[in-house]
Design a protein around this motif. Structure first.
Motif, PDB file in Angstrom:
ATOM      1  N   ILE A  78       0.839  -1.200   0.000  1.00  0.00           N
ATOM      2  CA  ILE A  78       0.000   0.000   0.000  1.00  0.00           C
ATOM      3  C   ILE A  78       0.875   1.251   0.000  1.00  0.00           C
ATOM      4  CG2 ILE A  78      -1.606   1.373   1.385  1.00  0.00           C
ATOM      5  CD1 ILE A  78      -2.950  -1.268   2.183  1.00  0.00           C
ATOM      6  N   THR A  79       1.928   1.241   0.817  1.00  0.00           N
ATOM      7  CA  THR A  79       2.827   2.386   0.877  1.00  0.00           C
ATOM      8  C   THR A  79       3.656   2.492  -0.399  1.00  0.00           C
ATOM      9  OG1 THR A  79       2.963   2.087   3.266  1.00  0.00           O
ATOM     10  CG2 THR A  79       4.578   3.541   2.268  1.00  0.00           C
ATOM     11  N   LEU A  80       4.114   1.365  -0.920  1.00  0.00           N
ATOM     12  CA  LEU A  80       4.921   1.367  -2.139  1.00  0.00           C
ATOM     13  C   LEU A  80       4.142   1.926  -3.319  1.00  0.00           C
ATOM     14  CD1 LEU A  80       7.576   0.554  -3.567  1.00  0.00           C
ATOM     15  CD2 LEU A  80       6.534  -1.677  -3.969  1.00  0.00           C
ATOM     16  N   LEU A  81       2.870   1.616  -3.390  1.00  0.00           N
ATOM     17  CA  LEU A  81       2.036   2.092  -4.491  1.00  0.00           C
ATOM     18  C   LEU A  81       1.413   3.459  -4.208  1.00  0.00           C
ATOM     19  CD1 LEU A  81       0.301  -1.277  -5.388  1.00  0.00           C
ATOM     20  CD2 LEU A  81       2.226  -0.180  -6.553  1.00  0.00           C
ATOM     21  N   GLY A  82       1.601   3.980  -3.010  1.00  0.00           N
ATOM     22  CA  GLY A  82       1.065   5.293  -2.662  1.00  0.00           C
ATOM     23  C   GLY A  82      -0.450   5.323  -2.580  1.00  0.00           C
ATOM     24  N   LYS A  83      -1.051   4.253  -2.124  1.00  0.00           N
ATOM     25  CA  LYS A  83      -2.513   4.146  -2.082  1.00  0.00           C
ATOM     26  C   LYS A  83      -3.066   4.219  -0.656  1.00  0.00           C
ATOM     27  CE  LYS A  83      -3.239   3.809  -6.420  1.00  0.00           C
ATOM     28  NZ  LYS A  83      -3.942   4.894  -7.083  1.00  0.00           N
ATOM     29  N   GLN A  84      -2.421   4.994   0.211  1.00  0.00           N
ATOM     30  CA  GLN A  84      -2.887   5.109   1.592  1.00  0.00           C
ATOM     31  C   GLN A  84      -4.292   5.680   1.674  1.00  0.00           C
ATOM     32  OE1 GLN A  84      -0.043   6.185   0.312  1.00  0.00           O
ATOM     33  NE2 GLN A  84       1.618   6.201   1.777  1.00  0.00           N
ATOM     34  N   GLU A  85      -4.639   6.545   0.720  1.00  0.00           N
ATOM     35  CA  GLU A  85      -5.960   7.181   0.763  1.00  0.00           C
ATOM     36  C   GLU A  85      -7.087   6.178   0.535  1.00  0.00           C
ATOM     37  OE1 GLU A  85      -4.764   7.197  -3.508  1.00  0.00           O
ATOM     38  OE2 GLU A  85      -3.737   7.848  -1.716  1.00  0.00           O
ATOM     39  N   LEU A  86      -6.778   5.010   0.043  1.00  0.00           N
ATOM     40  CA  LEU A  86      -7.812   3.995  -0.170  1.00  0.00           C
ATOM     41  C   LEU A  86      -8.206   3.269   1.116  1.00  0.00           C
ATOM     42  CD1 LEU A  86      -6.661   2.409  -3.554  1.00  0.00           C
ATOM     43  CD2 LEU A  86      -8.401   4.151  -3.162  1.00  0.00           C
ATOM     44  N   VAL A  87      -7.404   3.430   2.154  1.00  0.00           N
ATOM     45  CA  VAL A  87      -7.709   2.797   3.433  1.00  0.00           C
ATOM     46  C   VAL A  87      -8.644   3.724   4.199  1.00  0.00           C
ATOM     47  CG1 VAL A  87      -6.741   1.878   5.564  1.00  0.00           C
ATOM     48  CG2 VAL A  87      -5.450   1.694   3.435  1.00  0.00           C
ATOM     49  N   PRO A  88      -9.885   3.290   4.449  1.00  0.00           N
ATOM     50  CA  PRO A  88     -10.841   4.168   5.117  1.00  0.00           C
ATOM     51  C   PRO A  88     -10.369   4.583   6.504  1.00  0.00           C
ATOM     52  CG  PRO A  88     -11.872   2.109   4.435  1.00  0.00           C
ATOM     53  CD  PRO A  88     -10.420   1.990   4.162  1.00  0.00           C
ATOM     54  N   VAL A  89     -10.588   5.796   6.865  1.00  0.00           N
ATOM     55  CA  VAL A  89     -10.313   6.410   8.157  1.00  0.00           C
ATOM     56  C   VAL A  89      -8.806   6.464   8.477  1.00  0.00           C
ATOM     57  CG1 VAL A  89     -10.769   6.342  10.644  1.00  0.00           C
ATOM     58  CG2 VAL A  89     -12.557   5.674   9.056  1.00  0.00           C
ATOM     59  N   LEU A  90      -8.078   5.401   8.237  1.00  0.00           N
ATOM     60  CA  LEU A  90      -6.678   5.323   8.639  1.00  0.00           C
ATOM     61  C   LEU A  90      -5.716   5.917   7.618  1.00  0.00           C
ATOM     62  CD1 LEU A  90      -6.704   1.686  10.028  1.00  0.00           C
ATOM     63  CD2 LEU A  90      -7.026   3.808  11.279  1.00  0.00           C
ATOM     64  N   VAL A  96       1.059   7.193  11.755  1.00  0.00           N
ATOM     65  CA  VAL A  96       0.636   6.708  13.078  1.00  0.00           C
ATOM     66  C   VAL A  96       0.201   5.245  12.989  1.00  0.00           C
ATOM     67  CG1 VAL A  96      -1.021   7.058  14.952  1.00  0.00           C
ATOM     68  CG2 VAL A  96       0.004   9.016  13.812  1.00  0.00           C
ATOM     69  N   VAL A  97      -0.473   4.876  11.909  1.00  0.00           N
ATOM     70  CA  VAL A  97      -0.893   3.480  11.703  1.00  0.00           C
ATOM     71  C   VAL A  97       0.326   2.577  11.619  1.00  0.00           C
ATOM     72  CG1 VAL A  97      -1.969   1.911  10.044  1.00  0.00           C
ATOM     73  CG2 VAL A  97      -3.099   4.045  10.650  1.00  0.00           C
ATOM     74  N   ASN A  98       1.359   3.015  10.899  1.00  0.00           N
ATOM     75  CA  ASN A  98       2.575   2.221  10.775  1.00  0.00           C
ATOM     76  C   ASN A  98       3.274   2.059  12.119  1.00  0.00           C
ATOM     77  OD1 ASN A  98       3.690   1.462   7.851  1.00  0.00           O
ATOM     78  ND2 ASN A  98       2.324   3.211   7.695  1.00  0.00           N
ATOM     79  N   VAL A  99       3.339   3.129  12.908  1.00  0.00           N
ATOM     80  CA  VAL A  99       3.985   3.049  14.223  1.00  0.00           C
ATOM     81  C   VAL A  99       3.195   2.121  15.142  1.00  0.00           C
ATOM     82  CG1 VAL A  99       4.579   4.372  16.296  1.00  0.00           C
ATOM     83  CG2 VAL A  99       5.139   5.278  14.040  1.00  0.00           C
ATOM     84  N   ALA A 100       1.869   2.230  15.137  1.00  0.00           N
ATOM     85  CA  ALA A 100       1.034   1.358  15.978  1.00  0.00           C
ATOM     86  C   ALA A 100       1.202  -0.101  15.554  1.00  0.00           C
ATOM     87  CB  ALA A 100      -0.426   1.782  15.878  1.00  0.00           C
ATOM     88  N   HIS A 101       1.230  -0.352  14.257  1.00  0.00           N
ATOM     89  CA  HIS A 101       1.451  -1.712  13.747  1.00  0.00           C
ATOM     90  C   HIS A 101       2.792  -2.251  14.225  1.00  0.00           C
ATOM     91  CE1 HIS A 101       3.430  -4.232  10.649  1.00  0.00           C
ATOM     92  NE2 HIS A 101       2.317  -4.919  10.722  1.00  0.00           N
ATOM     93  N   ASP A 102       3.828  -1.435  14.136  1.00  0.00           N
ATOM     94  CA  ASP A 102       5.165  -1.881  14.520  1.00  0.00           C
ATOM     95  C   ASP A 102       5.264  -2.154  16.018  1.00  0.00           C
ATOM     96  OD1 ASP A 102       5.957  -1.694  11.890  1.00  0.00           O
ATOM     97  OD2 ASP A 102       6.792   0.315  12.113  1.00  0.00           O
ATOM     98  N   LEU A 103       4.636  -1.310  16.829  1.00  0.00           N
ATOM     99  CA  LEU A 103       4.677  -1.528  18.279  1.00  0.00           C
ATOM    100  C   LEU A 103       3.903  -2.784  18.676  1.00  0.00           C
ATOM    101  CD1 LEU A 103       4.320   2.127  19.614  1.00  0.00           C
ATOM    102  CD2 LEU A 103       6.353   0.661  19.675  1.00  0.00           C
ATOM    103  N   LEU A 104       2.738  -2.982  18.070  1.00  0.00           N
ATOM    104  CA  LEU A 104       1.962  -4.190  18.358  1.00  0.00           C
ATOM    105  C   LEU A 104       2.705  -5.437  17.892  1.00  0.00           C
ATOM    106  CD1 LEU A 104      -0.667  -5.341  19.490  1.00  0.00           C
ATOM    107  CD2 LEU A 104      -1.660  -5.072  17.207  1.00  0.00           C
ATOM    108  N   ALA A 105       3.312  -5.355  16.714  1.00  0.00           N
ATOM    109  CA  ALA A 105       4.080  -6.493  16.202  1.00  0.00           C
ATOM    110  C   ALA A 105       5.265  -6.793  17.118  1.00  0.00           C
ATOM    111  CB  ALA A 105       4.567  -6.208  14.785  1.00  0.00           C
TER     112      ALA A 105
END
Length: 173
Positions: A78-90, A96-105
């Protein structure tokens, strides 16, 4: 007689919503490299576990590794293709979504690595040269190392994202 109206430049064509454009800055940047390393280490982790005889709490470690491998793969593309706007709300809060994902992982990989270390210690009896029966000791040891590597990589990418956020940047790239 009035002079002709000034010629305005033609409006710039906006990129269509369906067009794909690679974000080369992400691909070459620190987060892109970290994501690729996370995918490689995560694949090594779950493949090592899946090819051995496992039972009990190792199922949780396998679940964590496959789940975050798939989520990381999705975030990467999603980041490589630059399609973040297709993800609703996030999509508007992608950093911030990437940081939260990394901390949870990192947290769940920490638990999975702890499980694999415990299983390695429980199977240490079959590390003897004279032991001839099949044993998962080496697979669990390898998975423990890969899990620790994944933990470190996810913590590093979370730290990178936090640094970008503290600098006031909103974008991953």
């Amino acid at each position: 007689m009035l002079p002709p109206p000034p010629r305005q430049p033609p409006p710039q064509a906006r990129t269509a919503r369906g067009s794909l454009r690679l974000q080369r800055a992400f691909l070459r940047g620190p987060l892109g490299v970290l994501r690729l390393l996370q995918l490689l280490a995560g694949a090594a982790f779950w493949i090592t576990i899946a090819t051995s005889k496992y039972q009990g709490p190792v199922h949780f470690a396998l679940f964590v590794s496959v789940l975050f491998w798939l989520l990381t793969l999705g975030l990467y593309f999603i980041t490589l293709l630059g399609k973040q706007e297709l993800v609703p709300v996030l999509g508007s809060r992608w950093l911030v979504v990437n940081v939260a994902h990394d901390l949870l992982a990192a947290a769940l990989y920490g638990a999975a690595t702890g499980i694999m270390i415990d299983q390695t210690q429980r199977h240490s009896y079959c590390n003897l040269k004279s032991y001839r029966l099949p044993c998962a000791y080496h697979a669990f040891l390898t998975a423990s190392v890969c899990g620790g590597l994944c933990l470190g990589l996810y913590l590093l990418s979370a730290l990178y994202g936090c640094c970008r956020r503290c600098q006031g940047k909103e974008e991953v790239v």
